[in-house]
Design a protein around this motif. Structure first.
Motif, PDB file in Angstrom:
ATOM      1  N   TYR A 114      53.254  19.088  13.877  1.00 30.61           N
ATOM      2  CA  TYR A 114      53.329  20.188  15.153  1.00 30.61           C
ATOM      3  C   TYR A 114      54.715  20.947  14.313  1.00 30.61           C
ATOM      4  O   TYR A 114      55.517  21.194  15.226  1.00 30.61           O
ATOM      5  N   GLU A 115      54.500  21.466  13.179  1.00 31.84           N
ATOM      6  CA  GLU A 115      55.742  22.206  12.807  1.00 31.84           C
ATOM      7  C   GLU A 115      56.140  23.380  13.742  1.00 31.84           C
ATOM      8  O   GLU A 115      57.193  23.747  13.934  1.00 31.84           O
ATOM      9  N   SER A 116      55.208  23.968  14.568  1.00 33.40           N
ATOM     10  CA  SER A 116      55.585  25.269  15.323  1.00 33.40           C
ATOM     11  C   SER A 116      56.333  24.519  16.660  1.00 33.40           C
ATOM     12  O   SER A 116      57.016  25.483  17.343  1.00 33.40           O
ATOM     13  N   GLU A 117      56.379  23.222  16.957  1.00 26.53           N
ATOM     14  CA  GLU A 117      56.940  22.649  18.055  1.00 26.53           C
ATOM     15  C   GLU A 117      58.188  21.888  17.648  1.00 26.53           C
ATOM     16  O   GLU A 117      59.252  21.906  18.498  1.00 26.53           O
TER      17      GLU A 117
END
Length: 156
Positions: A114-117
């Motif tokens: 979950y790179e965006s998190e």
């Protein structure tokens, strides 16, 4: 992590407060009918994130203890950079699962999906933040790593 299926619904991110609670409850009830879980892990009721608060409330509504409901236990969990930021309503776990170094590795690996998190340290939702929290929860029960939960309801 052993997850076989992931179920998604088309609810707006960070805007569950714009969706009728009954719609969310019915989605959870549908999954419960299909999967018949005995244990549900959900968000902490006082989490800062509005989606997490509403999910908690919807889970409690969908799992009302009545004949035929398979859910016997509900535990709430903490979410780094969401639960601890709702001062002074701190998360006080009363249930712990001991984690191994391998568990921590898998947890970090899952978070990395979950790179965006994921954030950089010293943000709580960093790789180091995940490891530090696991060490803190471990210290609370005398082991190297643990994960803490708060029991919501258990039917024995």
């Amino acid at each position: 992590m052993g997850v076989r299926d992931v179920i998604f619904y088309d609810f707006p991110d960070n805007r569950f407060d714009t969706v009728p609670l009954l719609d969310i409850v019915k989605s959870i009830e549908k999954v419960i009918r299909e999967l018949k879980p005995e244990i549900i892990f959900t968000h902490y009721e006082k989490d800062l994130n509005i989606n997490h608060q509403i999910t908690y409330k919807a889970v409690l509504t969908a799992t009302r203890p009545q004949p035929g409901n398979p859910v016997k236990k509900i535990d709430s969990c903490e979410v780094l950079s969401s639960t601890e930021w709702n001062y002074p309503l701190g998360f006080q776990p009363d249930t712990y699962f001991i984690l191994s170094t391998e568990h921590i590795r898998k947890k970090v690996e899952a978070l990395s999906c979950y790179e965006s998190e994921l954030r950089t340290y010293p943000h709580p939702r960093s790789v180091e933040g995940v490891e530090y929290l696991a060490r803190l929860r471990g210290l609370q029960i005398g082991v190297e790593y643990a994960e803490g939960f708060k029991l919501v309801r258990e039917i024995l």
